[in-house]
Design an enzyme around this catalytic site. Structure first.
Site, mmCIF file in Angstrom:
data_model
loop_
_atom_site.group_PDB
_atom_site.id
_atom_site.type_symbol
_atom_site.label_atom_id
_atom_site.label_comp_id
_atom_site.label_asym_id
_atom_site.label_seq_id
_atom_site.Cartn_x
_atom_site.Cartn_y
_atom_site.Cartn_z
ATOM 1 N N HIS A 133 -51.116 -63.966 -92.042
ATOM 2 C CA HIS A 133 -52.697 -64.370 -92.750
ATOM 3 C C HIS A 133 -53.352 -63.370 -93.381
ATOM 4 O O HIS A 133 -53.558 -62.297 -93.311
ATOM 5 C CB HIS A 133 -53.318 -65.169 -91.652
ATOM 6 C CG HIS A 133 -52.797 -66.524 -91.186
ATOM 7 N ND1 HIS A 133 -51.467 -66.368 -90.034
ATOM 8 C CD2 HIS A 133 -52.787 -67.462 -91.466
ATOM 9 C CE1 HIS A 133 -51.653 -67.735 -90.173
ATOM 10 N NE2 HIS A 133 -51.763 -68.510 -90.709
ATOM 11 N N LYS A 137 -58.970 -63.603 -91.094
ATOM 12 C CA LYS A 137 -58.575 -64.228 -89.603
ATOM 13 C C LYS A 137 -59.356 -64.049 -87.928
ATOM 14 O O LYS A 137 -58.552 -62.573 -88.058
ATOM 15 C CB LYS A 137 -57.445 -65.257 -89.760
ATOM 16 C CG LYS A 137 -57.239 -65.568 -88.907
ATOM 17 C CD LYS A 137 -55.512 -66.412 -89.703
ATOM 18 C CE LYS A 137 -55.350 -67.087 -87.583
ATOM 19 N NZ LYS A 137 -56.422 -68.570 -87.689
HETATM 20 P P1 NAD Z 1 -64.355 -69.431 -91.664
HETATM 21 O O1 NAD Z 1 -65.011 -68.449 -91.423
HETATM 22 O O2 NAD Z 1 -64.393 -69.550 -93.437
HETATM 23 O O3 NAD Z 1 -65.365 -70.451 -91.802
HETATM 24 C C1 NAD Z 1 -65.916 -71.121 -91.270
HETATM 25 C C2 NAD Z 1 -66.602 -71.973 -90.826
HETATM 26 O O4 NAD Z 1 -68.110 -72.559 -89.676
HETATM 27 C C3 NAD Z 1 -68.425 -70.887 -90.890
HETATM 28 O O5 NAD Z 1 -68.935 -71.080 -92.437
HETATM 29 C C4 NAD Z 1 -69.162 -70.170 -89.968
HETATM 30 O O6 NAD Z 1 -70.457 -70.152 -90.018
HETATM 31 C C5 NAD Z 1 -68.660 -71.736 -89.504
HETATM 32 N N1 NAD Z 1 -69.878 -72.338 -88.408
HETATM 33 C C6 NAD Z 1 -69.703 -71.142 -86.856
HETATM 34 N N2 NAD Z 1 -70.466 -71.035 -85.970
HETATM 35 C C7 NAD Z 1 -70.858 -72.613 -86.214
HETATM 36 C C8 NAD Z 1 -71.351 -73.635 -85.601
HETATM 37 N N3 NAD Z 1 -71.998 -73.668 -85.008
HETATM 38 N N4 NAD Z 1 -71.886 -75.163 -86.431
HETATM 39 C C9 NAD Z 1 -71.092 -75.229 -87.459
HETATM 40 N N5 NAD Z 1 -70.253 -74.434 -88.611
HETATM 41 C C10 NAD Z 1 -69.999 -73.574 -87.917
HETATM 42 O O7 NAD Z 1 -63.074 -69.874 -91.397
HETATM 43 P P2 NAD Z 1 -61.984 -70.920 -92.251
HETATM 44 O O8 NAD Z 1 -60.748 -69.975 -93.116
HETATM 45 O O9 NAD Z 1 -62.880 -71.777 -93.497
HETATM 46 O O10 NAD Z 1 -61.158 -71.069 -90.720
HETATM 47 C C11 NAD Z 1 -61.943 -72.092 -89.505
HETATM 48 C C12 NAD Z 1 -61.290 -72.892 -88.808
HETATM 49 O O11 NAD Z 1 -60.111 -74.078 -89.158
HETATM 50 C C13 NAD Z 1 -60.815 -71.263 -87.986
HETATM 51 O O12 NAD Z 1 -60.689 -71.782 -86.463
HETATM 52 C C14 NAD Z 1 -58.443 -71.302 -88.640
HETATM 53 O O13 NAD Z 1 -57.820 -70.359 -88.353
HETATM 54 C C15 NAD Z 1 -58.473 -72.606 -88.773
HETATM 55 N N6 NAD Z 1 -57.614 -72.564 -89.699
HETATM 56 C C16 NAD Z 1 -56.713 -74.226 -88.644
HETATM 57 C C17 NAD Z 1 -55.951 -74.884 -90.043
HETATM 58 C C18 NAD Z 1 -55.455 -76.112 -89.901
HETATM 59 O O14 NAD Z 1 -54.922 -76.797 -90.607
HETATM 60 N N7 NAD Z 1 -55.555 -76.408 -88.164
HETATM 61 C C19 NAD Z 1 -55.624 -74.072 -91.258
HETATM 62 C C20 NAD Z 1 -56.638 -73.203 -92.058
HETATM 63 C C21 NAD Z 1 -57.447 -73.180 -90.312
#
Ligand code: NAD
Length: 240
Positions: A133, A137
């Protein structure tokens, strides 16, 4: 949309426009990103489905608001512990919850193939899950790698935790190993290797962009809308 300022939050907003799914608002750690909402509690009032791609620390609060306001919730956040899974099970008594470490069609189909392969091959076939990744990540192994390891364990009819191989020491027969690489902008590569004496099967998936996860998350939200309380998975959405 919870975690609306993040990479997935932005991808989901773009996909919603293309798919004409009405996203009413998005909040992040510091409040509204789009729509007029003070915080997650205000956003949840009257919202039919919440979509959470944020951080494990925020999960308990997000489940609480989903329960209080009765809407459904899709959880895409990864890095969840057994305690988070327990909280999801408790919330699912009151509200429809769909948790998916990967919302793409391809990965969920891959998991079904891995389960089938593991069911047919004996424990003399070593199973290793490799993933790569992007450099930002936070969790490792990825939620998707664990989902694939779980599929292999399900195929063998065993629990994953006791056979999970952490890469130190000698490999035991029947172990399911994990290896993680981080770098660049890779959206998500996964390879499951089933290796025996003299031959190997490799089953893999490459995500070319986050759009596949975003579209899958929106499909999951549309499918979950109006469902009774309970715990659901992408396999339900995709009919796998
Ligand atoms: P990222 O770090 O770009 O985004 C996460 C966001 O959540 C940030 O903007 C952060 O400020 C926010 N956040 C933190 N605390 C918060 C709160 N209390 N309330 C609301 N927002 C809050 O990460 P990303 O790449 O967008 O990934 C997010 C999550 O999704 C990760 O856990 C990642 O592994 C997961 N993910 C899952 C899939 C899937 O298919 N299920 C795919 C990609 C990523």
């Amino acid at each position: 949309m919870l975690g609306a300022a993040g990479r997935m939050g932005r991808a989901i907003r773009e996909a919603a426009e293309a798919m004409q799914v009405p996203l009413t608002g998005g909040v992040d750690r510091d409040g509204a990103v789009f729509g007029e909402f003070a915080d997650v509690a205000a956003l949840a009032v009257g919202t039919e489905v919440l979509i959470d791609f944020s951080t494990p620390d925020a999960l308990a609060r997000h489940l609480d608001v989903a329960r209080v306001d009765g809407g459904a919730i899709v959880i895409g956040t990864t890095g969840l512990t057994p305690e988070h899974q327990r909280l999801i099970d408790v919330a699912a008594k009151d509200v429809a919850v769909l948790q998916a470490a990967n919302t793409s069609l391809g990965v969920n189909l891959l998991a079904a193939l891995v389960q089938q392969a593991a069911a047919r091959l004996g424990s003399d076939w070593d199973i290793e899950v490799l993933e790569m990744h992007h450099r930002h990540k936070a969790d490792a192994p990825s939620g998707t790698a664990l989902l694939l390891g779980q599929a292999a364990a399900d195929g063998r009819g065993i629990e994953l935790a006791p056979v999970q191989h952490d890469r130190t020491g000698k490999r035991e027969e029947g172990a399911i190993g994990f290896a993680s690489l981080r770098g660049g902008s890779v959206a998500g590569d996964h390879l499951v290797v089933l290796a025996s004496e003299g031959e190997r099967i490799e089953l893999g998936h490459r995500a070319e962009s986050r759009a596949i996860f975003a579209r899958g998350a929106l499909k999951a939200a549309q499918w979950l809308h109006g469902k009774p309380a309970g715990r659901y998975s992408m396999a339900d959405v995709l009919g796998l």
